[in-house]
Every structure is written in structure tokens, then in C-alpha cells.
Design a protein around this motif. Structure first.
Motif, mmCIF file in Angstrom:
data_model
loop_
_atom_site.group_PDB
_atom_site.id
_atom_site.type_symbol
_atom_site.label_atom_id
_atom_site.label_comp_id
_atom_site.label_asym_id
_atom_site.label_seq_id
_atom_site.Cartn_x
_atom_site.Cartn_y
_atom_site.Cartn_z
ATOM 1 N N VAL A 97 0.849 -1.201 0.000
ATOM 2 C CA VAL A 97 0.000 0.000 0.000
ATOM 3 C C VAL A 97 0.879 1.242 0.000
ATOM 4 C CG1 VAL A 97 -1.688 1.306 1.339
ATOM 5 C CG2 VAL A 97 -1.970 -1.157 1.065
ATOM 6 N N GLY A 98 1.941 1.226 0.803
ATOM 7 C CA GLY A 98 2.861 2.359 0.828
ATOM 8 C C GLY A 98 3.529 2.575 -0.516
ATOM 9 N N LEU A 99 3.907 1.495 -1.160
ATOM 10 C CA LEU A 99 4.518 1.586 -2.483
ATOM 11 C C LEU A 99 3.537 2.185 -3.492
ATOM 12 C CD1 LEU A 99 6.950 0.893 -4.286
ATOM 13 C CD2 LEU A 99 5.933 -1.351 -4.638
ATOM 14 N N LEU A 100 2.300 1.733 -3.453
ATOM 15 C CA LEU A 100 1.279 2.245 -4.372
ATOM 16 C C LEU A 100 1.058 3.741 -4.167
ATOM 17 C CD1 LEU A 100 -0.928 1.704 -6.502
ATOM 18 C CD2 LEU A 100 -2.464 1.214 -4.619
ATOM 19 N N PHE A 101 0.864 4.149 -2.908
ATOM 20 C CA PHE A 101 0.636 5.565 -2.652
ATOM 21 C C PHE A 101 1.877 6.397 -2.970
ATOM 22 C CE2 PHE A 101 -3.062 4.194 -0.124
ATOM 23 C CZ PHE A 101 -3.991 5.084 -0.641
ATOM 24 N N GLY A 102 3.049 5.861 -2.710
ATOM 25 C CA GLY A 102 4.274 6.582 -3.059
ATOM 26 C C GLY A 102 4.375 6.843 -4.549
ATOM 27 N N ILE A 103 4.044 5.844 -5.344
ATOM 28 C CA ILE A 103 4.075 6.007 -6.803
ATOM 29 C C ILE A 103 3.035 7.019 -7.254
ATOM 30 C CG2 ILE A 103 3.591 4.817 -8.975
ATOM 31 C CD1 ILE A 103 4.965 2.340 -7.758
ATOM 32 N N VAL A 104 1.822 6.918 -6.704
ATOM 33 C CA VAL A 104 0.744 7.835 -7.094
ATOM 34 C C VAL A 104 1.128 9.273 -6.771
ATOM 35 C CG1 VAL A 104 -1.627 8.531 -6.561
ATOM 36 C CG2 VAL A 104 -1.095 6.133 -6.933
ATOM 37 N N PHE A 105 1.627 9.530 -5.568
ATOM 38 C CA PHE A 105 1.990 10.895 -5.197
ATOM 39 C C PHE A 105 3.176 11.403 -6.006
ATOM 40 C CE2 PHE A 105 -0.098 9.935 -0.944
ATOM 41 C CZ PHE A 105 -1.264 10.611 -1.284
ATOM 42 N N THR A 106 4.120 10.542 -6.321
ATOM 43 C CA THR A 106 5.256 10.940 -7.143
ATOM 44 C C THR A 106 4.798 11.352 -8.540
ATOM 45 O OG1 THR A 106 6.691 9.433 -5.919
ATOM 46 C CG2 THR A 106 7.487 10.200 -8.065
ATOM 47 N N ILE A 107 3.929 10.547 -9.140
ATOM 48 C CA ILE A 107 3.412 10.884 -10.477
ATOM 49 C C ILE A 107 2.612 12.174 -10.435
ATOM 50 C CG2 ILE A 107 1.844 10.150 -12.313
ATOM 51 C CD1 ILE A 107 2.644 7.273 -11.647
ATOM 52 N N LEU A 108 1.774 12.327 -9.419
ATOM 53 C CA LEU A 108 0.976 13.546 -9.304
ATOM 54 C C LEU A 108 1.878 14.763 -9.163
ATOM 55 C CD1 LEU A 108 -1.819 14.772 -9.180
ATOM 56 C CD2 LEU A 108 -1.835 14.325 -6.716
ATOM 57 N N GLY A 109 2.962 14.639 -8.396
ATOM 58 C CA GLY A 109 3.906 15.738 -8.262
ATOM 59 C C GLY A 109 4.573 16.091 -9.576
ATOM 60 N N VAL A 110 4.967 15.068 -10.347
ATOM 61 C CA VAL A 110 5.578 15.308 -11.654
ATOM 62 C C VAL A 110 4.582 15.999 -12.585
ATOM 63 C CG1 VAL A 110 6.479 14.165 -13.723
ATOM 64 C CG2 VAL A 110 7.262 13.447 -11.459
ATOM 65 N N VAL A 111 3.338 15.568 -12.548
ATOM 66 C CA VAL A 111 2.303 16.181 -13.395
ATOM 67 C C VAL A 111 2.137 17.652 -13.027
ATOM 68 C CG1 VAL A 111 -0.184 16.197 -13.881
ATOM 69 C CG2 VAL A 111 1.071 14.046 -13.924
ATOM 70 N N LEU A 112 2.089 17.948 -11.723
ATOM 71 C CA LEU A 112 1.908 19.335 -11.300
ATOM 72 C C LEU A 112 3.117 20.204 -11.645
ATOM 73 C CD1 LEU A 112 0.184 18.802 -7.839
ATOM 74 C CD2 LEU A 112 -0.860 19.631 -9.954
ATOM 75 N N LEU A 113 4.329 19.681 -11.465
ATOM 76 C CA LEU A 113 5.532 20.454 -11.749
ATOM 77 C C LEU A 113 5.750 20.695 -13.239
ATOM 78 C CD1 LEU A 113 8.113 19.017 -9.196
ATOM 79 C CD2 LEU A 113 7.011 21.261 -9.173
#
Length: 156
Positions: free
Chosen positions: A7-23
Motif C-alpha cells: 500500500v505504501g509503495l502504491l501511494f508513493g508512486i501515485v503521489f510521485t506521479i501527481l507531483g511530476v504532473v503538477l511540476l
């Protein structure tokens, strides 16, 4: 503990992708298609499931995520030609499961979906007006084969 790690891995990936999208100021549409591909990869590599059964959602998510990513990049008008991939997606996942389990049923189901998808792709790409007739003939043959097999089972 392993479940919490997944679950931590999944959320880590999701937040990382979302951050890249926003930046990078990418459209949020890219996020969802990339998220589906990454979720498919998590199934593929056994993070979100083990065994042959995890390959079915992996294949579906990878194909659908790829189709959506192509449409995000080149425009959703390409969906006029890519829609048969939605038939291909479960066939791809079932074929991956077959490679692990070697079950004849999985192979048969995957081949039917992949061949049907190929026929639909050909009809779509070449705008074949007789595709309805060809598809009708294929369905009739498929129905007759099922009927013959079911009649033989009753006799045996």
C-alpha cells in the motif's frame, strides 16, 4: 507487514506521479493514463497480487492505460481506430495467465478475444463495409462449434 509495504509503495508512486504532473504542468489526463499503466505494472511484477490471476488485471490495465495515453498525446479522435483494444485488453491478460498456468481454457479464451480484436482492428482501419457479414459468419461458426461440442458431451 507485506500488505502495508505494498500500500505504501502504491501511494508513493501515485503521489510521485501527481507531483511530476503538477511540476511539469501536464494535463491531469496524462496522470490517469500513466497511473493505469503503473498500476498494471504493479500487478505484473507481483506487488499487488501473486500467481497467474494477477496477470489478467495487469494486461487489462496496461492495454487500456496505453490506449488512453496515446489518445491524450495524439487526440481522442484516434479512439475511432483504437476502440478494439478494449476487446484485446482481457485477451492479453488471459494470455499472460496462460503462459504461467498452461491451462487450455485460458488459451482458448485469450485466442478468441485476440482474434476478435484483430478482426475488429482490420475492419476499423480499412473501413471494411462487409465487416458485419464477416463478423456474423464468425459468430455462426463459433456457435455451431459450441453446439456440436455440447451435443457430443450429452451422448458420451
Amino acid at each position: 507487514m507485506a500488505n502495508a509495504k505494498r500500500v505504501g509503495l502504491l501511494f508513493g508512486i501515485v503521489f510521485t506521479i501527481l507531483g511530476v504532473v503538477l511540476l511539469t504542468k501536464l494535463s491531469a489526463n496524462y496522470f490517469w493514463s500513466i497511473f493505469l499503466i503503473l498500476l498494471g505494472l504493479l500487478f505484473e511484477f507481483g506487488v499487488l497480487g501473486r500467481g497467474a490471476g494477477s496477470f489478467v488485471p495487469a494486461g487489462i490495465l496496461l492495454v487500456i492505460g496505453s490506449v488512453l495515453l496515446v489518445c491524450n498525446i495524439f487526440g481522442y479522435d484516434k479512439m475511432n481506430y483504437l476502440w478494439p483494444a478494449f476487446v484485446l485488453a482481457p485477451g492479453f491478460g488471459l494470455f499472460q495467465a496462460y503462459l504461467v498456468k498452461k491451462s487450455k481454457g485460458l488459451l482458448t479464451a485469450s485466442i478468441v478475444l485476440i482474434v476478435l480484436s484483430a478482426i475488429l482492428f482490420m475492419a476499423t482501419f480499412f473501413h471494411v463495409s462487409w465487416a458485419r457479414v464477416l463478423f456474423g459468419i464468425v459468430l455462426i461458426i463459433f456457435g455451431v462449434v459450441i453446439l456440436v461440442k455440447s451435443l457430443r458431451r450429452k451422448v458420451e
